[in-house]
Design a protein around this motif. Structure first.
Motif, PDB file in Angstrom:
ATOM      1  N   THR A 164     -15.483   4.158   8.274  1.00 42.95           N
ATOM      2  CA  THR A 164     -14.340   4.456   9.141  1.00 42.95           C
ATOM      3  C   THR A 164     -14.106   3.323  10.135  1.00 42.95           C
ATOM      4  OG1 THR A 164     -15.871   5.646  10.570  1.00 42.95           O
ATOM      5  CG2 THR A 164     -14.585   6.951   8.994  1.00 42.95           C
ATOM      6  N   ASP A 165     -15.061   2.378  10.172  1.00 47.68           N
ATOM      7  CA  ASP A 165     -14.940   1.296  11.156  1.00 47.68           C
ATOM      8  C   ASP A 165     -14.301   0.046  10.555  1.00 47.68           C
ATOM      9  OD1 ASP A 165     -17.043   0.761   9.464  1.00 47.68           O
ATOM     10  OD2 ASP A 165     -18.315  -0.132  11.016  1.00 47.68           O
ATOM     11  N   VAL A 166     -13.678   0.214   9.398  1.00 51.54           N
ATOM     12  CA  VAL A 166     -12.985  -0.922   8.786  1.00 51.54           C
ATOM     13  C   VAL A 166     -11.566  -0.492   8.430  1.00 51.54           C
ATOM     14  CG1 VAL A 166     -15.071  -1.963   7.802  1.00 51.54           C
ATOM     15  CG2 VAL A 166     -13.792  -0.285   6.471  1.00 51.54           C
ATOM     16  N   LYS A 167     -10.718  -1.469   8.233  1.00 53.65           N
ATOM     17  CA  LYS A 167      -9.364  -1.153   7.796  1.00 53.65           C
ATOM     18  C   LYS A 167      -9.357  -1.129   6.263  1.00 53.65           C
ATOM     19  CE  LYS A 167      -4.596  -2.732   8.222  1.00 53.65           C
ATOM     20  NZ  LYS A 167      -3.708  -3.742   8.799  1.00 53.65           N
ATOM     21  N   THR A 168      -8.927  -0.017   5.706  1.00 53.35           N
ATOM     22  CA  THR A 168      -8.944   0.084   4.248  1.00 53.35           C
ATOM     23  C   THR A 168      -7.523   0.080   3.703  1.00 53.35           C
ATOM     24  OG1 THR A 168     -10.956   1.389   4.392  1.00 53.35           O
ATOM     25  CG2 THR A 168      -9.799   1.400   2.293  1.00 53.35           C
ATOM     26  N   ILE A 169      -7.313  -0.706   2.699  1.00 51.78           N
ATOM     27  CA  ILE A 169      -5.992  -0.787   2.081  1.00 51.78           C
ATOM     28  C   ILE A 169      -6.121  -0.444   0.612  1.00 51.78           C
ATOM     29  CG2 ILE A 169      -4.116  -2.360   1.451  1.00 51.78           C
ATOM     30  CD1 ILE A 169      -5.179  -3.965   4.030  1.00 51.78           C
ATOM     31  N   TYR A 170      -5.424   0.587   0.205  1.00 57.94           N
ATOM     32  CA  TYR A 170      -5.416   0.960  -1.214  1.00 57.94           C
ATOM     33  C   TYR A 170      -4.120   0.456  -1.823  1.00 57.94           C
ATOM     34  CZ  TYR A 170      -9.095   4.127   0.318  1.00 57.94           C
ATOM     35  OH  TYR A 170     -10.233   4.641   0.868  1.00 57.94           O
ATOM     36  N   ILE A 171      -4.223  -0.284  -2.853  1.00 58.77           N
ATOM     37  CA  ILE A 171      -3.012  -0.779  -3.513  1.00 58.77           C
ATOM     38  C   ILE A 171      -3.195  -0.654  -5.030  1.00 58.77           C
ATOM     39  CG2 ILE A 171      -3.828  -3.198  -3.280  1.00 58.77           C
ATOM     40  CD1 ILE A 171      -0.782  -3.959  -3.213  1.00 58.77           C
ATOM     41  N   PRO A 172      -2.266   0.012  -5.708  1.00 60.89           N
ATOM     42  CA  PRO A 172      -2.404   0.167  -7.169  1.00 60.89           C
ATOM     43  C   PRO A 172      -2.000  -1.121  -7.872  1.00 60.89           C
ATOM     44  CG  PRO A 172      -0.415   1.268  -6.412  1.00 60.89           C
ATOM     45  CD  PRO A 172      -1.051   0.678  -5.189  1.00 60.89           C
ATOM     46  N   ALA A 173      -2.791  -2.154  -7.651  1.00 59.55           N
ATOM     47  CA  ALA A 173      -2.411  -3.506  -8.077  1.00 59.55           C
ATOM     48  C   ALA A 173      -2.213  -3.604  -9.586  1.00 59.55           C
ATOM     49  CB  ALA A 173      -3.471  -4.500  -7.602  1.00 59.55           C
ATOM     50  N   SER A 174      -3.126  -2.992 -10.351  1.00 60.52           N
ATOM     51  CA  SER A 174      -3.002  -3.098 -11.810  1.00 60.52           C
ATOM     52  C   SER A 174      -1.722  -2.435 -12.296  1.00 60.52           C
ATOM     53  CB  SER A 174      -4.216  -2.466 -12.490  1.00 60.52           C
ATOM     54  OG  SER A 174      -5.381  -3.136 -12.092  1.00 60.52           O
ATOM     55  N   GLU A 175      -1.403  -1.260 -11.729  1.00 64.15           N
ATOM     56  CA  GLU A 175      -0.153  -0.562 -12.107  1.00 64.15           C
ATOM     57  C   GLU A 175       1.073  -1.391 -11.747  1.00 64.15           C
ATOM     58  OE1 GLU A 175       0.049   3.456 -10.479  1.00 64.15           O
ATOM     59  OE2 GLU A 175      -2.063   3.708 -11.105  1.00 64.15           O
ATOM     60  N   ILE A 176       1.050  -1.916 -10.533  1.00 59.99           N
ATOM     61  CA  ILE A 176       2.198  -2.714 -10.083  1.00 59.99           C
ATOM     62  C   ILE A 176       2.439  -3.896 -11.029  1.00 59.99           C
ATOM     63  CG2 ILE A 176       3.056  -4.228  -8.246  1.00 59.99           C
ATOM     64  CD1 ILE A 176       1.565  -2.362  -6.251  1.00 59.99           C
ATOM     65  N   ALA A 177       1.339  -4.564 -11.362  1.00 61.28           N
ATOM     66  CA  ALA A 177       1.473  -5.723 -12.251  1.00 61.28           C
ATOM     67  C   ALA A 177       2.000  -5.296 -13.614  1.00 61.28           C
ATOM     68  CB  ALA A 177       0.118  -6.421 -12.394  1.00 61.28           C
ATOM     69  N   GLU A 178       1.464  -4.203 -14.107  1.00 58.91           N
ATOM     70  CA  GLU A 178       1.843  -3.738 -15.438  1.00 58.91           C
ATOM     71  C   GLU A 178       3.301  -3.267 -15.455  1.00 58.91           C
ATOM     72  OE1 GLU A 178      -1.312  -1.438 -17.061  1.00 58.91           O
ATOM     73  OE2 GLU A 178      -0.284  -1.123 -18.969  1.00 58.91           O
ATOM     74  N   GLU A 179       3.690  -2.534 -14.420  1.00 61.80           N
ATOM     75  CA  GLU A 179       5.083  -2.043 -14.330  1.00 61.80           C
ATOM     76  C   GLU A 179       6.072  -3.197 -14.353  1.00 61.80           C
ATOM     77  OE1 GLU A 179       5.230   0.229 -10.746  1.00 61.80           O
ATOM     78  OE2 GLU A 179       4.076   1.891 -11.637  1.00 61.80           O
ATOM     79  N   ASN A 180       5.645  -4.303 -13.818  1.00 66.31           N
ATOM     80  CA  ASN A 180       6.547  -5.456 -13.791  1.00 66.31           C
ATOM     81  C   ASN A 180       6.322  -6.401 -14.971  1.00 66.31           C
ATOM     82  OD1 ASN A 180       8.238  -5.502 -11.109  1.00 66.31           O
ATOM     83  ND2 ASN A 180       6.254  -4.561 -10.668  1.00 66.31           N
TER      84      ASN A 180
END
Lengths: 251, 177, 353
Positions: B106-122
């Motif tokens: 909880t003491d870090v900033k967490t970023i979730y990004i569906p990178a593989s999906e984004i790349a594939e969708e494009n």
């Protein structure tokens, strides 16, 4: 009127050789030197001395010489030849050096078709260290380390180097000769000359195996040793050409 | 920007080392001291790859990042292995299309990004690493936009330069998502 | 001067050697140095050089002996177990006064050990790379740029003193990428009078040899060689000093571990602890002059290494019990962290961590 019947080849320096009486090294040295003279290549030849009785060849040949660790002469020769492709490079190795500790270097230099000549002295014994078993010691042969005769079930079998190398692509010439009589000396010189000529033509790895004597460690008189060679060595190590790519080179 | 120690981790073949190299080159273009250190040996052939990248105003000491300011996790084993090493206040970027698990810290900033999906969708399958790079760039501003692009150009092998625009697009998508 | 490029340490080794005029490379694959060979195999054929993969490290070092004896710039590279196999050839090379460059990208040992970075070949490199009385120049770079710069020097000094030289790198420095500026290409003159390249009928034959049956002759030769070593010890010591002049706690570290020690010194200074770092660049000759300068003001020395404590013995020999000499290291491929080193510094400063 006295007439000079034969002179010391120019490529052999005017120094006393250290070899024992009756040892065939002296004859082979002379043949190599004569070939170097006849081809006029002393000025561009580099010899590689090995470890064994022939370790001091660097004192005897007039060409540039480098002395290699035990068994590594083919690797050292490879280094010289790759650095100076225009030089003629030969190794001078005994059976322990070439076929025991240096078998790996030998086979791989051969397989690379390294443009070098190996003069291989096979006298079936380690001479320099005082007569121990060599990789070419015959079955049953008594040496300092096979005092009851070479028992092949314990000490393994003698290696026939020319036969083995004849199967290696990269070998241009594999010929076994001996120097026990005038006829054979002449044939030996012919083989050595061919090996040097093949190198100069860029044909690949050439080995001339000279079946030799070691009267001292065999415990025989020189003449007796030559007869023992004929009776025992030559049946196991038959003379002949085991591989020769000829004029065309390897196909 | 202060010194930045980045640890990128994932499967072999996800472009972990390549991404690290783009960051290092961009840092170099920015005039920083940089270092890039890959994991090597049989571990790579076993399927995991990770890469330490250091960007600094000063001479870089250890190039081995043991406590990253930024962790990029592109598979679950990497997240589990390195999550606790991130410095407090650091950033963890997770490819959420591959990793379902949530970050426990909880003491870090967490970023979730569906990178593989984004790349594939494009239509650029396999370029999730560039989407993540875009995200990392947005979050840390470790260099100028211009230098990021220069870093990319320096890293793509000359023979594969036709992929430059696709990579650019993925970085853009990462910044926008 | 070319632009700064990012290069892997191992690739930079190869490119720097080429820039230094080396056109002959003989080697055998081993992790973590294989990129050196791979890079050479790509480049050498394009520039008229020789790359040859030997059948073993034993063969490759002897090919180096042959090419070096023939008077060309030649090198090999390997990692720790490979140096063990090469030790025979290295001894012959030293005994034959043949210059060449040997690169050791160290990994953990003994035995097959591991493949992660280590500095556990310090003894081997500096004391006994092979049998017999001899030394070689050993350089320990700490960055990719320094690796590049030292390779050129190693070739030049090897030629100058007719002896083998070693670059002692490790898996960390070999695998990492850092920016480098590559040096201008050099074309060393082919003028080694002693080399075996055919006398062309113009001189007596040259012999490159390490065999001397007469013990007096061998003794004389070894004494002469050690006279040369003495001169080298006087003139070729190299070390870098970082914040040492007022330091109470003087760290001594080389190569990869010196980078960590450097970070630890910075951290200690921030806490007000007067720490400094002496970084040997030559391991043989060991930079005792630099260390001796600081014995008076230092309260304590700390040798930081990636092994169980090897260079620390040379530090102790130099400090000669005048000040305490401590050791901290990680081994087996573990890389110490700056924090771990800082803890040691704090402890030596009398504090708790």
């Amino acid at each position: 009127m006295s007439k000079v019947m034969g002179e010391r080849p120019k490529a052999l320096l005017d120094v006393p050789l250290h070899y024992c009486p009756g040892c065939t090294h002296g004859i082979v040295h002379r043949l190599v030197a004569e070939v170097i003279d006849e081809l006029g290549i002393e000025g561009k030849t580099v010899g590689v001395a090995s470890v064994g009785c022939s370790v001091f060849t660097y004192n005897y040949f007039g060409c540039d010489m480098v002395q290699a660790p035990h068994g590594r002469a083919p690797a050292v020769a490879t280094g010289v030849k790759r650095a100076r492709p225009d030089n003629v490079v030969f190794t001078y190795q005994g059976d322990g050096d070439l076929a025991a500790i240096g078998m790996g270097e030998t086979v791989h230099a051969a397989a690379r078709g390294e443009n070098i000549v190996a003069i291989f002295i096979n006298n079936a014994i380690y001479g320099m260290t005082g007569g121990q078993m060599a990789p070419t010691t015959l079955p049953g042969q008594v040496t300092q380390t096979t005092p009851y005769g070479r028992d092949t079930s314990v000490a393994g079998n003698p290696i026939r180097v020319c036969e083995l190398l004849s199967s290696v692509k990269g070998v241009a010439l594999a010929e076994r000769v001996t120097v026990d009589c005038v006829k054979n000396v002449k044939a030996a010189k012919k083989a050595i000359k061919k090996a040097f000529e093949y190198q100069m033509a860029g044909k690949g790895y050439c080995i001339v195996e000279v079946v030799s004597t070691c009267p001292t460690n065999w415990g025989m008189a020189p003449g007796e040793a030559l007869q023992w060679l004929r009776d025992n060595m030559l049946p196991y190590y038959p003379l002949g050409v085991y591989k020769d790519v000829g004029e065309e080179g390897e196909q | 920007m202060n010194d930045l120690n980045i640890l990128l981790a994932g499967f072999g073949g996800q472009g972990i080392l390549f991404t690290g190299k783009v960051i290092a080159y961009a840092g170099l273009m920015e005039g920083k001291e940089v270092s890039w250190l890959p994991s090597y040996g049989p571990e790579m052939r076993g399927g995991t790859a990770n890469c330490s990248v250091c960007l600094s105003e000063n001479k870089i000491g250890s190039p081995l990042v043991t406590n990253p300011d930024v962790l990029v996790a592109m598979n679950l084993p990497s997240l589990e292995k390195f999550e606790n090493d991130v410095v407090p206040g650091g950033i963890i970027i997770v490819d959420s299309s591959i990793i379902a698990k949530k970050v426990q810290r909880t003491d870090v900033k967490t970023i979730y990004i569906p990178a593989s999906e984004i790349a594939e969708e494009n239509g650029i399958k396999g370029a999730a690493n560039m989407v993540i790079l875009g995200k990392l760039f947005k979050e840390t501003c470790f260099c100028s936009e211009e230098n990021l692009d220069k870093g990319l150009q320096k890293t793509i092998p000359p023979k594969k330069m036709d992929l430059l625009d696709k990579n650019r697009l993925c970085i853009k998508l990462g910044r926008e998502n | 001067m070319s632009d700064k490029v990012l290069m892997k340490g191992n690739e930079a080794i190869a490119e720097a050697a080429i820039a230094a005029g080396c056109r002959h490379f003989f080697g055998y694959p081993i992790t973590p140095q294989t990129e050196v060979a791979a890079y050479m195999s790509k480049r050498m054929p394009k520039i008229g050089g020789v790359y040859l993969q030997a059948e073993s490290e034993v063969a490759s070092i002897n090919m180096v002996l042959g090419a070096g004896a023939a008077g060309v710039r030649v090198m090999t590279s390997t990692s720790s177990p490979g140096i063990s196999l090469m030790s025979e050839g290295i001894s012959y090379i030293a005994g034959s006064d043949v210059p060449c460059l040997i690169v050791n990208v160290e990994r953990g040992g003994p035995g097959l050990g591991g493949i992660q970075p280590s500095q556990s070949d310090y003894f081997q490199a500096t004391k006994a790379t092979g049998h017999g009385d001899f030394h070689m120049l050993v350089f320990a770079p700490s960055t990719v740029q320094e690796t590049v710069d030292l390779i050129s020097d190693a070739f030049d000094l090897g030629d100058k003193y007719r002896m083998p030289t070693m670059i002692l790198s490790d898996g960390l420095l070999g695998q990492m990428m850092e920016p480098v500026v590559l040096p201008e290409a050099k074309d060393p003159t082919d003028n080694k009078e002693w080399a075996v390249k055919g006398h062309q009928g113009k001189r007596a034959h040259n012999v490159v040899n390490s065999l001397y049956i007469d013990p007096k002759e061998l003794e004389d030769l070894n004494i002469a060689r050690f006279e040369k070593y003495k001169k080298i010890m006087e003139t070729e010591q190299r070390a870098e000093e970082y914040l040492v002049d007022d330091a109470d706690i003087v760290l001594v570290a080389f190569g990869a571990s010196s980078r960590i020690a450097h970070s630890a010194v910075d951290m200690a200074r921030k806490q007000g602890i007067k720490a400094g770092l002496i970084r040997p660049i030559t391991l043989w000759p060991f930079p005792e002059k630099t260390i001796k300068k600081h014995i008076d003001h230092a309260k304590v020395f700390l040798s930081v290494e990636m092994n169980m404590g090897q260079m620390v013995e040379d530090v102790r020999l130099t400090v000669q019990d005048k000040k305490p000499v401590h050791f901290f290291g990680r081994t087996g491929g573990m890389v110490p962290t700056p924090k771990e080193v800082l803890e040691q510094i704090v402890k030596l400063n009398g504090g708790e961590c």
